[in-house]
Design a protein around this motif. Structure first.
Motif, mmCIF file in Angstrom:
data_model
loop_
_atom_site.group_PDB
_atom_site.id
_atom_site.type_symbol
_atom_site.label_atom_id
_atom_site.label_comp_id
_atom_site.label_asym_id
_atom_site.label_seq_id
_atom_site.Cartn_x
_atom_site.Cartn_y
_atom_site.Cartn_z
ATOM 1 N N GLU A 17 20.331 38.258 41.314
ATOM 2 C CA GLU A 17 21.457 38.901 42.001
ATOM 3 C C GLU A 17 22.552 37.859 42.174
ATOM 4 O O GLU A 17 22.269 36.693 42.431
ATOM 5 N N GLY A 18 23.817 38.270 42.024
ATOM 6 C CA GLY A 18 24.928 37.344 42.191
ATOM 7 C C GLY A 18 26.140 37.804 41.414
ATOM 8 O O GLY A 18 26.460 38.988 41.381
ATOM 9 N N HIS A 19 26.829 36.865 40.765
ATOM 10 C CA HIS A 19 28.032 37.131 39.982
ATOM 11 C C HIS A 19 27.843 36.402 38.664
ATOM 12 O O HIS A 19 27.803 35.172 38.627
ATOM 13 N N PHE A 20 27.738 37.160 37.570
ATOM 14 C CA PHE A 20 27.353 36.580 36.296
ATOM 15 C C PHE A 20 28.381 36.854 35.203
ATOM 16 O O PHE A 20 28.907 37.972 35.106
ATOM 17 N N LEU A 21 28.625 35.836 34.387
ATOM 18 C CA LEU A 21 29.451 35.963 33.202
ATOM 19 C C LEU A 21 28.506 36.217 32.042
ATOM 20 O O LEU A 21 27.662 35.382 31.712
ATOM 21 N N LEU A 22 28.623 37.393 31.434
ATOM 22 C CA LEU A 22 27.756 37.778 30.325
ATOM 23 C C LEU A 22 28.302 37.217 29.019
ATOM 24 O O LEU A 22 29.479 36.876 28.915
ATOM 25 N N SER A 23 27.451 37.155 28.009
ATOM 26 C CA SER A 23 27.879 36.617 26.711
ATOM 27 C C SER A 23 28.974 37.473 26.078
ATOM 28 O O SER A 23 29.712 37.000 25.214
ATOM 29 N N SER A 24 29.104 38.713 26.516
ATOM 30 C CA SER A 24 30.166 39.598 26.017
ATOM 31 C C SER A 24 31.528 39.261 26.629
ATOM 32 O O SER A 24 32.546 39.783 26.197
ATOM 33 N N LYS A 38 25.496 47.416 36.715
ATOM 34 C CA LYS A 38 26.950 47.523 36.587
ATOM 35 C C LYS A 38 27.528 46.344 35.808
ATOM 36 O O LYS A 38 27.142 45.199 36.012
ATOM 37 N N VAL A 39 28.471 46.657 34.913
ATOM 38 C CA VAL A 39 29.174 45.650 34.126
ATOM 39 C C VAL A 39 30.664 45.906 34.309
ATOM 40 O O VAL A 39 31.116 47.051 34.295
ATOM 41 N N TYR A 40 31.432 44.807 34.504
ATOM 42 C CA TYR A 40 32.863 44.925 34.769
ATOM 43 C C TYR A 40 33.670 44.077 33.794
ATOM 44 O O TYR A 40 33.247 42.992 33.407
ATOM 45 N N ASP A 41 34.857 44.565 33.448
ATOM 46 C CA ASP A 41 35.828 43.713 32.778
ATOM 47 C C ASP A 41 36.309 42.712 33.821
ATOM 48 O O ASP A 41 36.382 43.037 35.016
ATOM 49 N N LYS A 42 36.665 41.511 33.385
ATOM 50 C CA LYS A 42 37.081 40.457 34.308
ATOM 51 C C LYS A 42 38.204 40.948 35.231
ATOM 52 O O LYS A 42 38.183 40.701 36.436
ATOM 53 N N GLU A 43 39.155 41.675 34.662
ATOM 54 C CA GLU A 43 40.317 42.137 35.428
ATOM 55 C C GLU A 43 39.938 43.130 36.528
ATOM 56 O O GLU A 43 40.656 43.259 37.522
ATOM 57 N N ASP A 44 38.811 43.839 36.343
ATOM 58 C CA ASP A 44 38.407 44.871 37.304
ATOM 59 C C ASP A 44 37.181 44.470 38.127
ATOM 60 O O ASP A 44 36.606 45.311 38.815
ATOM 61 N N PRO A 99 34.979 43.432 40.996
ATOM 62 C CA PRO A 99 35.093 43.322 42.450
ATOM 63 C C PRO A 99 34.557 41.978 42.964
ATOM 64 O O PRO A 99 34.989 41.503 44.022
ATOM 65 N N LEU A 100 33.663 41.354 42.239
ATOM 66 C CA LEU A 100 33.107 40.068 42.656
ATOM 67 C C LEU A 100 34.140 38.954 42.502
ATOM 68 O O LEU A 100 34.188 38.029 43.319
ATOM 69 N N CYS A 101 34.974 39.041 41.468
ATOM 70 C CA CYS A 101 36.076 38.081 41.296
ATOM 71 C C CYS A 101 37.079 38.244 42.443
ATOM 72 O O CYS A 101 37.580 37.253 42.977
ATOM 73 N N LYS A 102 37.336 39.503 42.797
ATOM 74 C CA LYS A 102 38.295 39.777 43.876
ATOM 75 C C LYS A 102 37.802 39.232 45.213
ATOM 76 O O LYS A 102 38.591 38.912 46.084
ATOM 77 N N GLU A 103 36.465 39.106 45.352
ATOM 78 C CA GLU A 103 35.872 38.521 46.568
ATOM 79 C C GLU A 103 35.713 37.005 46.454
ATOM 80 O O GLU A 103 35.155 36.370 47.347
ATOM 81 N N ASN A 104 36.224 36.431 45.337
ATOM 82 C CA ASN A 104 36.104 34.992 45.062
ATOM 83 C C ASN A 104 34.665 34.487 45.072
ATOM 84 O O ASN A 104 34.395 33.361 45.463
ATOM 85 N N MET A 105 33.751 35.342 44.648
ATOM 86 C CA MET A 105 32.342 34.944 44.563
ATOM 87 C C MET A 105 32.163 34.006 43.374
ATOM 88 O O MET A 105 32.645 34.307 42.286
ATOM 89 N N PRO A 106 31.492 32.873 43.540
ATOM 90 C CA PRO A 106 31.267 31.954 42.412
ATOM 91 C C PRO A 106 30.522 32.664 41.274
ATOM 92 O O PRO A 106 29.670 33.515 41.520
ATOM 93 N N ILE A 107 30.876 32.284 40.051
ATOM 94 C CA ILE A 107 30.293 32.941 38.879
ATOM 95 C C ILE A 107 29.334 31.994 38.164
ATOM 96 O O ILE A 107 29.560 30.788 38.121
ATOM 97 N N GLU A 108 28.263 32.555 37.626
ATOM 98 C CA GLU A 108 27.284 31.797 36.839
ATOM 99 C C GLU A 108 27.276 32.355 35.421
ATOM 100 O O GLU A 108 27.484 33.545 35.224
ATOM 101 N N LYS A 109 26.974 31.484 34.447
ATOM 102 C CA LYS A 109 26.818 31.917 33.065
ATOM 103 C C LYS A 109 25.401 31.569 32.611
ATOM 104 O O LYS A 109 25.158 30.484 32.109
ATOM 105 N N PRO A 110 24.459 32.501 32.806
ATOM 106 C CA PRO A 110 23.059 32.201 32.464
ATOM 107 C C PRO A 110 22.693 32.364 31.009
ATOM 108 O O PRO A 110 21.656 31.879 30.579
#
Length: 188
Positions: free
Chosen positions: A18-25, A164-170, A172-183
């Protein structure tokens, strides 16, 4: 029954994150399934992938091919359970390639294997490579199917998860400034 078993194994192996993840896509997500944590245990790999093998065992399969990294162990275990040859593709200068002397026989019926299918980008990249070498891709087998749309080939999974998968621009986790991980393993 199988969904409960799969979820139990994912939880026991700490594979559901659980968290904020940057997917390979390039897309973002609030959950991530790190199948490497499942695959580090041979007994879990055998059990989880037995559900997939049950779905593909009657298909006409000549070869099982998994992209590195996530599909290598999956390819091996599915190939082992089916009694089929299992090989893998890998990236060379960020482009999927077949190396190490592996060959594709003309018209070979190929099952691509993945740990997780989300957008299908890696799967379709491998499909294009294998077909350009004369192979006939008949489907993709994976532990987790996270797709939200048809990728154009049959998917045989141990479990389907609606994450749930989001485009970067949309996002909600980015809007909350949640740190992102790229696993994941792919360079973006």
């Amino acid at each position: 029954m199988s969904n409960e078993v799969i979820i139990d194994i994912l939880k026991k192996s700490d594979a559901l994150l659980e968290g904020h993840f940057l997917l390979s896509s390039g897309k973002h997500s609030n959950r991530y399934v790190q199948c490497a944590k499942v695959l580090r245990y041979p007994e879990y790999a055998k059990k989880v992938l037995s559900f997939v093998v049950e779905k593909v065992k009657d298909l006409d399969i000549d070869l099982v091919v998994g992209p590195a990294m996530g599909g290598v162990i999956v390819s091996y275990e599915i190939g082992r359970q089916l009694g089929k040859e299992a090989i893998f593709t890998e990236r060379v200068d960020n482009v999927m390639a077949l190396r190490r002397g592996f060959k594709i026989k003309k018209d070979a019926k190929i099952l691509i294997t993945e740990d997780v299918v989300t957008t299908g980008k890696s799967t379709l990249e491998v499909k294009e490579l294998l077909e350009s070498m004369g192979g006939d891709v008949i489907g993709v087998a994976c532990i987790v199917d996270r797709t939200s749309s048809d990728i154009g080939i049959p998917i045989y999974s141990a479990i389907e998860l609606d994450i749930k998968v989001y485009d970067k621009e949309d996002c909600p986790l980015c809007k909350e400034n949640m740190p992102i991980e790229k696993p994941g393993s792919r360079k973006i």
